[in-house]
Design an enzyme around this catalytic site. Structure first.
Site, PDB file in Angstrom:
ATOM      1  N   ASP A   1       1.085  -1.239  -0.029  1.00  0.00           N
ATOM      2  CA  ASP A   1       0.077   0.015  -0.170  1.00  0.00           C
ATOM      3  C   ASP A   1       0.944   1.300   0.103  1.00  0.00           C
ATOM      4  O   ASP A   1       1.725   1.531   0.848  1.00  0.00           O
ATOM      5  CB  ASP A   1      -1.097  -0.044   1.270  1.00  0.00           C
ATOM      6  CG  ASP A   1      -1.741   1.135   1.121  1.00  0.00           C
ATOM      7  OD1 ASP A   1      -2.013   1.757   0.326  1.00  0.00           O
ATOM      8  OD2 ASP A   1      -2.739   1.337   2.013  1.00  0.00           O
TER       9      ASP A   1
ATOM     10  N   GLU B   1      -1.928  -1.287  -3.752  1.00  0.00           N
ATOM     11  CA  GLU B   1      -2.813  -0.563  -3.478  1.00  0.00           C
ATOM     12  C   GLU B   1      -2.434   1.056  -3.587  1.00  0.00           C
ATOM     13  O   GLU B   1      -1.564   1.520  -3.070  1.00  0.00           O
ATOM     14  CB  GLU B   1      -3.267  -0.771  -1.975  1.00  0.00           C
ATOM     15  CG  GLU B   1      -4.230   0.041  -1.511  1.00  0.00           C
ATOM     16  CD  GLU B   1      -4.862  -0.584   0.127  1.00  0.00           C
ATOM     17  OE1 GLU B   1      -4.351  -1.555   0.656  1.00  0.00           O
ATOM     18  OE2 GLU B   1      -5.297   0.046   0.751  1.00  0.00           O
TER      19      GLU B   1
HETATM   20  C1  MUC Z   1      -4.887   2.020   4.283  1.00  0.00           C
HETATM   21  O1  MUC Z   1      -4.422   3.069   3.667  1.00  0.00           O
HETATM   22  O2  MUC Z   1      -5.508   1.096   3.901  1.00  0.00           O
HETATM   23  C2  MUC Z   1      -5.144  -0.216   6.549  1.00  0.00           C
HETATM   24  C3  MUC Z   1      -4.472  -1.034   7.009  1.00  0.00           C
HETATM   25  C4  MUC Z   1      -3.357  -0.575   7.708  1.00  0.00           C
HETATM   26  O3  MUC Z   1      -2.455  -0.841   8.192  1.00  0.00           O
HETATM   27  O4  MUC Z   1      -3.494   0.841   7.339  1.00  0.00           O
HETATM   28  C5  MUC Z   1      -4.685   0.831   6.698  1.00  0.00           C
HETATM   29  C6  MUC Z   1      -4.985   2.223   5.907  1.00  0.00           C
HETATM   30 MG    MG Z   2      -4.833   1.937   1.956  1.00  0.00          MG
END
Ligand code: MUC
Ligand code: MG
Length: 373
Positions: A198, A224
């Site tokens: 992410d 992500e």
């Molecule tokens: C996000 O940006 O997805 C979800 C899991 C995590 O560790 O941070 C979040 C926020």
């Molecule tokens: Mg995220």
């Protein structure tokens, strides 16, 4: 016939420590702040909900303090005296009265559903049309900021059979450093785990085009939100060029965003979050858009505590498609619990109760201990 009226809605800010610092590109969490919503009805039923964000104003436009202020001054007074068992009418009133404020609305919608479930003796999943599964596989986020510590944490999670999907939070460090970190973790875990990243919007398109290829070549399953939610045409190009699937997270701030992302072809996976859509029912509208568009689904989190996590879970277990599983691990990141029924995690999954409402009651003494004064 009206059986119960909404008498009062209280919003409480609750600060809970995390098990370790949680490093995201935009913020390092040392604690999590929940906004707990208590919806008191004239028939004596109380519904609970949660409106939680990450890092004050670092992630979204609503802070815990702002959520509480807006509920106290605007949303709660508008609902007092309305039928507690007509969730459509209550949410219509809120949508008419308040633009945005999806986090606050999500907490209230969750509390209305919890109250109605408790009133009727039904789990929230059954109010939402019925569950098609009882458990959800849950990913864990590796975000200690240290590669060796992350590998050790992942090995432990595999050994105790708690998680076999890992999401790495990257974007804050120089690109080559972040890529080396991800590749090292994937090499250590191999085929035993699904590794995903992410980026929280921290790359530009030129970086992302290169990085997505490197990540895909090294076995990363899902990428992500690599670039800014504002750069829509860049997201469309990236979705066409990336060999690994691109998931939209920050790009979805409403059900309407989900529709326009689907229409533009800007992502092939959507992260579903009740807070960013306006509640468990609102997130299911986003899910229907995705399903109609052939977009795969992932059950996302704003790192909520147990209440927000189960409100999400009750919605997600009604979905026929959840290709990329979920990340509903929020309660596991906290050292303290404020409910009497901590959510059950075992065999890589969260198991969702069949008791009325969300299946939770507040632990009053622990709530009093951690509520901000
Ligand atoms: C996000 O940006 O997805 C979800 C899991 C995590 O560790 O941070 C979040 C926020
Ligand atoms: Mg995220």
């Amino acid at each position: 016939m009206i059986h119960a009226l909404i008498e009062r809605i209280d919003a409480l800010i609750v600060d809970l420590p995390t098990i370790r610092p949680h490093k995201l590109a935009m913020h390092t969490m040392q604690q999590q702040t929940l906004v707990v919503i208590r919806l008191i009805c004239s028939d004596g039923v109380e519904g609970i909900g949660e409106a939680t964000t990450i890092g004050g104003l670092a992630y979204g436009y609503e802070s815990p303090e702002g959520i509480k202020a807006n509920i106290d001054a605007h949303l709660a007074p508008a609902l007092v005296g309305m039928a507690a068992d007509n969730i459509n009418a209550a949410m219509l009133r809120l949508d008419t009265l308040a633009k945005g404020n999806t986090f606050a609305k999500s907490g209230i919608e969750s509390a209305l559903l919890d109250a109605q479930g408790k009133r009727l003796g039904l789990p929230v999943s059954e109010l939402l049309g019925g569950r098609v599964r009882d458990s959800l596989e849950v990913a864990w986020t590796l975000a200690s900021g240290n590669t060796a510590q992350d590998v050790q944490e992942a090995e432990h999670m595999l050994e105790i059979r708690r998680h076999r999907i890992f999401k790495l939070k990257i974007g804050a460090n120089p690109l080559q450093q972040d890529l080396a970190h991800v590749v090292a973790i994937k090499r250590a875990l191999g085929e035993r785990a699904s590794v995903r990243v992410d980026v929280n919007q921290y790359w530009n398109e030129s970086q992302a085009i290169h990085a997505c290829k490197v990540l895909a070549d090294n076995g990363i399953d899902l990428i992500e939100q690599p670039i800014s939610r504002i750069n829509r045409s860049g997201q469309v190009r990236l979705n066409q060029r990336s060999p690994a699937p691109i998931m939209a997270d920050e790009s979805i701030e409403s059900v309407e965003d989900a529709f326009s992302l689907a229409a533009d072809g800007a992502a092939s996976v959507f992260a579903l979050k009740i807070a960013k859509n306006g509640g468990p029912r609102a997130v299911l509208r986003t899910a229907q858009i995705a399903q109609a568009a052939g977009i795969a689904l992932y059950g996302g989190t704003m790192l909520e505590g147990s209440i927000g996590t189960l409100a999400s879970a009750h919605a997600f277990i009604t979905l026929r498609q959840l290709t990329w599983s979920t990340e509903l691990f929020g309660p596991l990141l906290l050292t303290e619990e404020i409910v009497n029924e901590p959510p059950q995690y075992r065999d890589f999954a969260l198991h969702i109760p069949r008791t009325p409402g969300l299946g939770l009651t507040l632990d009053e003494s622990r709530l009093a201990r951690f509520a901000r004064r």
